[in-house]
Design a protein around this motif. Structure first.
Motif, PDB file in Angstrom:
ATOM      1  N   LEU A 134      -2.207  26.688 -22.626  1.00  0.00           N
ATOM      2  CA  LEU A 134      -0.880  26.966 -22.073  1.00  0.00           C
ATOM      3  C   LEU A 134      -0.853  26.546 -20.605  1.00  0.00           C
ATOM      4  N   VAL A 135       0.109  25.707 -20.263  1.00  0.00           N
ATOM      5  CA  VAL A 135       0.219  25.186 -18.899  1.00  0.00           C
ATOM      6  C   VAL A 135       1.661  25.365 -18.424  1.00  0.00           C
ATOM      7  N   GLN A 136       1.827  25.701 -17.158  1.00  0.00           N
ATOM      8  CA  GLN A 136       3.174  25.848 -16.614  1.00  0.00           C
ATOM      9  C   GLN A 136       3.797  24.487 -16.344  1.00  0.00           C
ATOM     10  N   PRO A 137       5.096  24.383 -16.420  1.00  0.00           N
ATOM     11  CA  PRO A 137       5.747  23.119 -16.059  1.00  0.00           C
ATOM     12  C   PRO A 137       5.334  22.676 -14.666  1.00  0.00           C
ATOM     13  N   GLY A 138       5.046  21.391 -14.546  1.00  0.00           N
ATOM     14  CA  GLY A 138       4.560  20.851 -13.286  1.00  0.00           C
ATOM     15  C   GLY A 138       3.055  20.940 -13.121  1.00  0.00           C
ATOM     16  N   GLY A 139       2.407  21.611 -14.050  1.00  0.00           N
ATOM     17  CA  GLY A 139       0.967  21.802 -13.958  1.00  0.00           C
ATOM     18  C   GLY A 139       0.166  20.646 -14.523  1.00  0.00           C
ATOM     19  N   SER A 140      -1.138  20.838 -14.534  1.00  0.00           N
ATOM     20  CA  SER A 140      -2.073  19.795 -14.985  1.00  0.00           C
ATOM     21  C   SER A 140      -3.102  20.390 -15.923  1.00  0.00           C
ATOM     22  N   THR A 141      -3.670  19.529 -16.721  1.00  0.00           N
ATOM     23  CA  THR A 141      -4.782  19.929 -17.572  1.00  0.00           C
ATOM     24  C   THR A 141      -5.560  18.686 -17.959  1.00  0.00           C
ATOM     25  N   THR A 142      -6.749  18.904 -18.486  1.00  0.00           N
ATOM     26  CA  THR A 142      -7.608  17.795 -18.898  1.00  0.00           C
ATOM     27  C   THR A 142      -8.047  18.000 -20.337  1.00  0.00           C
ATOM     28  N   LEU A 143      -7.933  16.943 -21.112  1.00  0.00           N
ATOM     29  CA  LEU A 143      -8.415  16.949 -22.483  1.00  0.00           C
ATOM     30  C   LEU A 143      -9.673  16.093 -22.580  1.00  0.00           C
ATOM     31  N   SER A 144     -10.590  16.513 -23.414  1.00  0.00           N
ATOM     32  CA  SER A 144     -11.768  15.703 -23.661  1.00  0.00           C
ATOM     33  C   SER A 144     -11.961  15.570 -25.162  1.00  0.00           C
ATOM     34  N   CYS A 145     -12.635  14.498 -25.545  1.00  0.00           N
ATOM     35  CA  CYS A 145     -12.880  14.233 -26.962  1.00  0.00           C
ATOM     36  C   CYS A 145     -14.287  13.676 -27.095  1.00  0.00           C
TER      37      CYS A 145
END
Length: 113
Positions: free
Chosen positions: A10-21
């Motif tokens: 869950l991320v707030q609008p304007g926020g950032s996150t990182t996905l890894s695979c």
């Protein structure tokens, strides 16, 4: 072949996150790779791809906000997501481009306040 995506949440609008695979069963560096996403009620779409030579391409909807990268030694694909909007809410998957028949579980990104 295994494609194990993680990150998001869950991320707030304007926020950032990182996905890894984390990829197993083939060598990431020898294949064109991509991140895809599927929102509820919509078809799966290509978000970003990276060629064997390292050239990247992005869907217009994420250009300038998302960055695809790979760590060859770790056989891991990454997607850095910035300036997120609710329209980015979806389940994100990594795969070769074109995609293998096997798709991993993906990882959910929900953008909401």
């Amino acid at each position: 072949v295994q494609l194990q995506a993680s990150g998001g949440g869950l991320v707030q609008p304007g926020g950032s996150t990182t996905l890894s695979c984390v990829v197993s069963g083939f060598t990431l560096a020898f294949n064109d790779m991509a991140w895809y996403r599927q929102a509820p009620g919509k078809q799966r779409e290509l978000v970003a791809d990276i060629s064997r030579s390292g050239q990247t391409n992005y869907a217009d909807s994420v250009k300038g906000r998302f960055t695809i990268a790979r760590h060859v030694m770790e056989n891991t694909l990454y997607l850095y997501l910035n300036s997120l909007t609710p329209e980015d809410t979806a389940r994100y998957y990594c795969n070769q481009r074109p995609g293998l028949p096997t798709w991993g579980q993906g990882t959910q990104v929900t953008v909401s306040s």
